[in-house]
Design a protein around this motif. Structure first.
Motif, PDB file in Angstrom:
ATOM      1  N   LYS A  13       0.860  -1.186   0.000  1.00 44.59           N
ATOM      2  CA  LYS A  13       0.000   0.000   0.000  1.00 44.59           C
ATOM      3  C   LYS A  13       0.894   1.233   0.000  1.00 44.59           C
ATOM      4  CE  LYS A  13      -3.717   2.436   2.365  1.00 44.59           C
ATOM      5  NZ  LYS A  13      -4.242   3.035   1.136  1.00 44.59           N
ATOM      6  N   TRP A  14       0.635   2.131  -0.953  1.00 45.52           N
ATOM      7  CA  TRP A  14       1.430   3.358  -1.061  1.00 45.52           C
ATOM      8  C   TRP A  14       0.824   4.477  -0.221  1.00 45.52           C
ATOM      9  CZ3 TRP A  14       2.418   3.842  -7.085  1.00 45.52           C
ATOM     10  CH2 TRP A  14       3.326   2.842  -7.475  1.00 45.52           C
ATOM     11  N   GLY A  15       1.611   5.493   0.063  1.00 42.08           N
ATOM     12  CA  GLY A  15       1.102   6.649   0.793  1.00 42.08           C
ATOM     13  C   GLY A  15       2.213   7.432   1.443  1.00 42.08           C
ATOM     14  N   GLU A  16       1.877   8.060   2.569  1.00 44.24           N
ATOM     15  CA  GLU A  16       2.872   8.792   3.347  1.00 44.24           C
ATOM     16  C   GLU A  16       3.346   7.807   4.412  1.00 44.24           C
ATOM     17  OE1 GLU A  16       1.298  12.540   4.413  1.00 44.24           O
ATOM     18  OE2 GLU A  16       3.069  13.131   5.530  1.00 44.24           O
ATOM     19  N   GLU A 111      10.619   5.137  -4.704  1.00 46.81           N
ATOM     20  CA  GLU A 111      10.864   6.538  -4.356  1.00 46.81           C
ATOM     21  C   GLU A 111      10.293   6.778  -2.965  1.00 46.81           C
ATOM     22  OE1 GLU A 111      12.142   7.978  -7.632  1.00 46.81           O
ATOM     23  OE2 GLU A 111      13.380   8.712  -5.982  1.00 46.81           O
ATOM     24  N   LYS A 112      11.037   7.496  -2.158  1.00 47.34           N
ATOM     25  CA  LYS A 112      10.599   7.868  -0.800  1.00 47.34           C
ATOM     26  C   LYS A 112      10.583   9.389  -0.815  1.00 47.34           C
ATOM     27  CE  LYS A 112      10.193   7.288   3.751  1.00 47.34           C
ATOM     28  NZ  LYS A 112       8.837   7.329   4.241  1.00 47.34           N
ATOM     29  N   MET A 113       9.367   9.985  -0.921  1.00 43.55           N
ATOM     30  CA  MET A 113       9.283  11.420  -1.234  1.00 43.55           C
ATOM     31  C   MET A 113       8.825  12.295  -0.072  1.00 43.55           C
ATOM     32  SD  MET A 113       7.482  11.018  -4.981  1.00 43.55           S
ATOM     33  CE  MET A 113       7.858  12.649  -5.587  1.00 43.55           C
ATOM     34  N   THR A 114       8.251  11.674   0.977  1.00 40.63           N
ATOM     35  CA  THR A 114       7.598  12.521   1.989  1.00 40.63           C
ATOM     36  C   THR A 114       8.478  12.841   3.196  1.00 40.63           C
ATOM     37  OG1 THR A 114       6.577  10.732   3.266  1.00 40.63           O
ATOM     38  CG2 THR A 114       5.351  11.518   1.345  1.00 40.63           C
ATOM     39  N   ASP A 115       9.741  12.411   3.164  1.00 40.25           N
ATOM     40  CA  ASP A 115      10.620  12.748   4.292  1.00 40.25           C
ATOM     41  C   ASP A 115      11.173  14.169   4.180  1.00 40.25           C
ATOM     42  OD1 ASP A 115      10.134  10.304   5.311  1.00 40.25           O
ATOM     43  OD2 ASP A 115      12.130   9.456   4.985  1.00 40.25           O
ATOM     44  N   VAL A 116      10.936  14.817   3.018  1.00 43.55           N
ATOM     45  CA  VAL A 116      11.375  16.212   2.853  1.00 43.55           C
ATOM     46  C   VAL A 116      10.122  17.103   2.752  1.00 43.55           C
ATOM     47  CG1 VAL A 116      13.536  15.604   1.685  1.00 43.55           C
ATOM     48  CG2 VAL A 116      11.478  15.998   0.319  1.00 43.55           C
ATOM     49  N   SER A 117      10.303  18.405   2.856  1.00 43.64           N
ATOM     50  CA  SER A 117       9.165  19.337   2.775  1.00 43.64           C
ATOM     51  C   SER A 117       8.609  19.356   1.344  1.00 43.64           C
ATOM     52  CB  SER A 117       9.635  20.741   3.143  1.00 43.64           C
ATOM     53  OG  SER A 117      10.509  21.204   2.121  1.00 43.64           O
ATOM     54  N   THR A 210       4.326  10.811  -2.970  1.00 43.76           N
ATOM     55  CA  THR A 210       4.047   9.452  -2.462  1.00 43.76           C
ATOM     56  C   THR A 210       5.322   8.695  -2.099  1.00 43.76           C
ATOM     57  OG1 THR A 210       2.251   9.398  -4.112  1.00 43.76           O
ATOM     58  CG2 THR A 210       2.803   7.299  -3.073  1.00 43.76           C
ATOM     59  N   ASP A 211       5.224   7.836  -1.093  1.00 42.20           N
ATOM     60  CA  ASP A 211       6.276   6.858  -0.802  1.00 42.20           C
ATOM     61  C   ASP A 211       5.804   5.500  -1.322  1.00 42.20           C
ATOM     62  OD1 ASP A 211       7.503   8.852   0.731  1.00 42.20           O
ATOM     63  OD2 ASP A 211       6.547   8.162   2.586  1.00 42.20           O
ATOM     64  N   GLY A 212       6.687   4.763  -1.980  1.00 43.79           N
ATOM     65  CA  GLY A 212       6.272   3.429  -2.423  1.00 43.79           C
ATOM     66  C   GLY A 212       7.326   2.749  -3.275  1.00 43.79           C
ATOM     67  N   ALA A 213       7.147   1.452  -3.442  1.00 45.76           N
ATOM     68  CA  ALA A 213       8.043   0.653  -4.288  1.00 45.76           C
ATOM     69  C   ALA A 213       7.217  -0.415  -4.994  1.00 45.76           C
ATOM     70  CB  ALA A 213       9.145   0.002  -3.447  1.00 45.76           C
ATOM     71  N   ALA A 214       7.791  -0.993  -6.039  1.00 39.48           N
ATOM     72  CA  ALA A 214       7.133  -2.074  -6.784  1.00 39.48           C
ATOM     73  C   ALA A 214       8.226  -2.933  -7.410  1.00 39.48           C
ATOM     74  CB  ALA A 214       6.237  -1.498  -7.878  1.00 39.48           C
ATOM     75  N   ALA A 215       7.943  -4.217  -7.596  1.00 39.39           N
ATOM     76  CA  ALA A 215       8.959  -5.108  -8.165  1.00 39.39           C
ATOM     77  C   ALA A 215       8.317  -6.139  -9.087  1.00 39.39           C
ATOM     78  CB  ALA A 215       9.706  -5.822  -7.041  1.00 39.39           C
ATOM     79  N   VAL A 216       9.068  -6.539 -10.120  1.00 34.75           N
ATOM     80  CA  VAL A 216       8.615  -7.624 -11.006  1.00 34.75           C
ATOM     81  C   VAL A 216       9.794  -8.563 -11.285  1.00 34.75           C
ATOM     82  CG1 VAL A 216       6.763  -6.319 -12.123  1.00 34.75           C
ATOM     83  CG2 VAL A 216       9.022  -6.262 -13.123  1.00 34.75           C
ATOM     84  N   LEU A 217       9.489  -9.833 -11.520  1.00 29.15           N
ATOM     85  CA  LEU A 217      10.524 -10.838 -11.779  1.00 29.15           C
ATOM     86  C   LEU A 217      10.394 -11.354 -13.207  1.00 29.15           C
ATOM     87  CD1 LEU A 217      12.740 -12.170 -10.043  1.00 29.15           C
ATOM     88  CD2 LEU A 217      11.149 -14.034  -9.591  1.00 29.15           C
ATOM     89  N   LEU A 218      11.490 -11.243 -13.979  1.00 26.77           N
ATOM     90  CA  LEU A 218      11.474 -11.605 -15.400  1.00 26.77           C
ATOM     91  C   LEU A 218      12.331 -12.846 -15.647  1.00 26.77           C
ATOM     92  CD1 LEU A 218      10.636  -8.548 -15.363  1.00 26.77           C
ATOM     93  CD2 LEU A 218      11.710  -8.353 -17.582  1.00 26.77           C
ATOM     94  N   VAL A 219      11.795 -13.774 -16.441  1.00 30.82           N
ATOM     95  CA  VAL A 219      12.537 -14.991 -16.806  1.00 30.82           C
ATOM     96  C   VAL A 219      12.271 -15.296 -18.281  1.00 30.82           C
ATOM     97  CG1 VAL A 219      12.237 -15.943 -14.460  1.00 30.82           C
ATOM     98  CG2 VAL A 219      10.664 -16.629 -16.264  1.00 30.82           C
ATOM     99  N   PRO A 220      13.082 -16.178 -18.921  1.00 27.45           N
ATOM    100  CA  PRO A 220      12.747 -16.589 -20.289  1.00 27.45           C
ATOM    101  C   PRO A 220      11.392 -17.302 -20.297  1.00 27.45           C
ATOM    102  CG  PRO A 220      14.920 -17.387 -19.630  1.00 27.45           C
ATOM    103  CD  PRO A 220      14.292 -16.827 -18.407  1.00 27.45           C
ATOM    104  N   HIS A 333       2.033   8.485  -6.820  1.00 27.21           N
ATOM    105  CA  HIS A 333       3.111   8.583  -7.824  1.00 27.21           C
ATOM    106  C   HIS A 333       4.483   8.711  -7.137  1.00 27.21           C
ATOM    107  CE1 HIS A 333       5.278   9.433 -11.401  1.00 27.21           C
ATOM    108  NE2 HIS A 333       5.073  10.732 -11.497  1.00 27.21           N
ATOM    109  N   PRO A 334       4.981   7.579  -6.563  1.00 19.09           N
ATOM    110  CA  PRO A 334       6.363   7.580  -6.085  1.00 19.09           C
ATOM    111  C   PRO A 334       7.224   7.432  -7.340  1.00 19.09           C
ATOM    112  CG  PRO A 334       5.285   5.481  -5.603  1.00 19.09           C
ATOM    113  CD  PRO A 334       4.343   6.257  -6.427  1.00 19.09           C
ATOM    114  N   VAL A 335       7.780   8.516  -7.827  1.00 16.70           N
ATOM    115  CA  VAL A 335       8.159   8.618  -9.240  1.00 16.70           C
ATOM    116  C   VAL A 335       8.933   7.437  -9.820  1.00 16.70           C
ATOM    117  CG1 VAL A 335       7.792  11.097  -9.494  1.00 16.70           C
ATOM    118  CG2 VAL A 335       9.929  10.315  -8.532  1.00 16.70           C
ATOM    119  N   GLY A 336       9.977   6.965  -9.105  1.00 15.08           N
ATOM    120  CA  GLY A 336      10.772   5.854  -9.638  1.00 15.08           C
ATOM    121  C   GLY A 336      10.030   4.523  -9.634  1.00 15.08           C
ATOM    122  N   ALA A 337       8.962   4.409  -8.844  1.00 14.17           N
ATOM    123  CA  ALA A 337       8.237   3.134  -8.727  1.00 14.17           C
ATOM    124  C   ALA A 337       7.089   3.019  -9.723  1.00 14.17           C
ATOM    125  CB  ALA A 337       7.685   2.984  -7.305  1.00 14.17           C
ATOM    126  N   THR A 338       6.623   4.157 -10.231  1.00 14.22           N
ATOM    127  CA  THR A 338       5.386   4.160 -11.030  1.00 14.22           C
ATOM    128  C   THR A 338       5.425   3.223 -12.241  1.00 14.22           C
ATOM    129  OG1 THR A 338       4.558   6.283 -10.290  1.00 14.22           O
ATOM    130  CG2 THR A 338       4.041   5.691 -12.563  1.00 14.22           C
TER     131      THR A 338
END
Ligand code: COA
Length: 385
Positions: A13-16, A111-117, A210-220, A333-338
């Motif tokens: 779950k994304w958010g602050e 991206e962890k965006m809410t630790d700054v102003s 937003t703070d958040g992350a996402a991951a995917v696993l790729l194989v042949p 929109h945690p920019v690098g995770a989107t």
């Protein structure tokens, strides 16, 4: 080139998220992805993050991620393309698997965006614009997209109500998404009465911080049969293109050429046209962006994005659902995770695991992610097999 499948997806779950640091976010997304795949043996990691240094002080993410994931010695690299960093990570992982160089690659966006102003977050985001022609003069992304919105309204007659429907529709979808930052419905009136940010865009026209992350696993794809937990999803097309970084240097600021070119390349590689696509996850960083992307992808003709949205074309039950996840507007929109999270949503949809926001008969999905005002764009085509 080998065919490539996605056998695991991981989100939270994304958010602050005050109680979690950037490393916690990476580990949580990766572990959730391993659990989804039923496998945690990886050959390589690609990390997408836009501004971890400015926002958290932590650079060298390609070392931090394998270390805190208990995967030291695994090769890892970081890619950066502003808000397009996540899909660049997936594209890089795709190339690594397709080329035969690696057999199991984790693509992770964070991206962890809410630790700054708010000011510091705005400064960090504005580093993705042209420093000499844009940021130096004080314009930030809400301002740049406001100019595009104003021109679109003047040239095509796009209305405030049509912009508001993009947000309202995405909030309807996001209210069905357990991972969304703002999972509640919002009426067009609420959008149109929210605080003015950069005329004509209001607070509820803007994606949030937003703070958040996402991951995917790729194989042949040939190995994917070993992963029997879910239906198989392959990446059948990948396209990437760039444009001028500064909006003022484009011949026509209402044409997102990088989006069009990336989509053409991805669709050609997949042997498809836009008519074969059943749904799309697109980069609605501002409501006007979704309208312009619909036009750039060829879902509708130039100028028709607003009216088509108001008529329900892109609603969950419409003919061409756009952003069933809730998009950047409602999901966050945690920019690098989107870009990675867009792929996760496409996989849920193609596996038939999207619950109440499931698109009917979803067989082919498109994801479109971009940096800046569309200076970089990556498009992926995913298919259920
Ligand atoms: N949807 C729903 N609610 C939202 C929201 C959103 N998109 N954004 C903020 N809110 C809520 C907040 O939770 C907060 O509610 P609260 O007061 O009850 O806590 C309130 O609205 C004000 O939010 P806040 O974060 O204090 O607003 P802000 O004025 O600091 O920032 C923006 C608003 C629009 C300037 C900021 O979110 C922004 O810059 N967005 C664009 C990010 C961007 O450019 N990304 C890159 C795109 S290329």
């Amino acid at each position: 080139m080998r065919d490539v499948a996605i056998v695991g997806v991981g989100l939270m779950k994304w958010g602050e998220l005050w109680e979690k640091s950037i490393r916690d976010l990476c580990v949580e997304a990766a572990l959730s992805c391993f659990e989804d795949a039923g496998n945690d043996k990886i050959d390589s990691i690609v990390v997408g993050t836009m501004a971890s240094g400015l926002l958290t002080g932590q650079e060298h993410m390609a070392n931090m991620v394998p270390d805190y994931l208990g995967k030291k010695h695994v090769p890892a690299m970081r890619v950066e393309s502003a808000c397009c960093s996540g899909s660049q990570a997936v594209r890089t992982a795709f190339m690594e698997v397709a080329s035969g160089m690696s057999d199991c690659v984790l693509a992770l966006g964070v991206e962890k965006m809410t630790d700054v102003s708010g000011n510091d977050a705005t400064y960090a985001l504005a580093t993705a614009s042209d420093q000499e022609f844009e940021a130096f003069h004080g314009v930030t992304f809400p301002g740049l997209y406001a100019m595009m919105a104003r021109k679109h309204m003047e040239q095509y007659g796009t209305t405030r109500e049509q912009l508001a429907e993009v947000s309202s529709k995405n909030h309807r979808n996001g209210s069905l998404n357990p991972h969304a930052q703002y999972p509640f419905p919002m009426t067009r009136e609420q959008v149109m009465n929210s605080t003015l940010v950069a005329d004509p865009l209001r607070l509820m026209d803007c994606s949030p911080i937003t703070d958040g992350a996402a991951a995917v696993l790729l194989v042949p794809a040939t190995d994917a049969k070993k992963y029997k937990k879910h239906g198989m999803v392959v990446i059948s097309g990948v396209g990437h293109a760039t444009d001028t970084i500064a909006l003022c240097q484009r011949k026509d600021m209402l044409k997102m050429e990088a989006v069009t070119l990336a989509a053409k390349a991805a669709l050609k590689m997949a042997g498809k046209t836009i008519k074969d696509v059943n749904f799309a996850e697109v980069h609605d960083c501002f409501t006007i962006a979704e309208i312009m992307i619909m036009e750039a992808l060829g879902i509708v003709k130039p100028g028709q994005g607003g009216p088509a949205t108001l008529k329900g074309l892109t609603a969950l039950e419409g003919k061409f659902p756009v952003n069933p996840s809730g998009g950047l507007k409602s999901k966050g929109h945690p920019v690098g995770a989107t870009g990675v999270a867009q792929i996760c949503e496409a996989v849920y949809q193609l596996r038939g695991e999207a619950g109440k926001r499931q698109v009917k008969n979803a067989k082919v999905g498109l994801t479109q992610n971009m940096g800046g005002t569309g200076g970089t764009s990556v498009v992926h085509i995913l298919e259920a097999k």
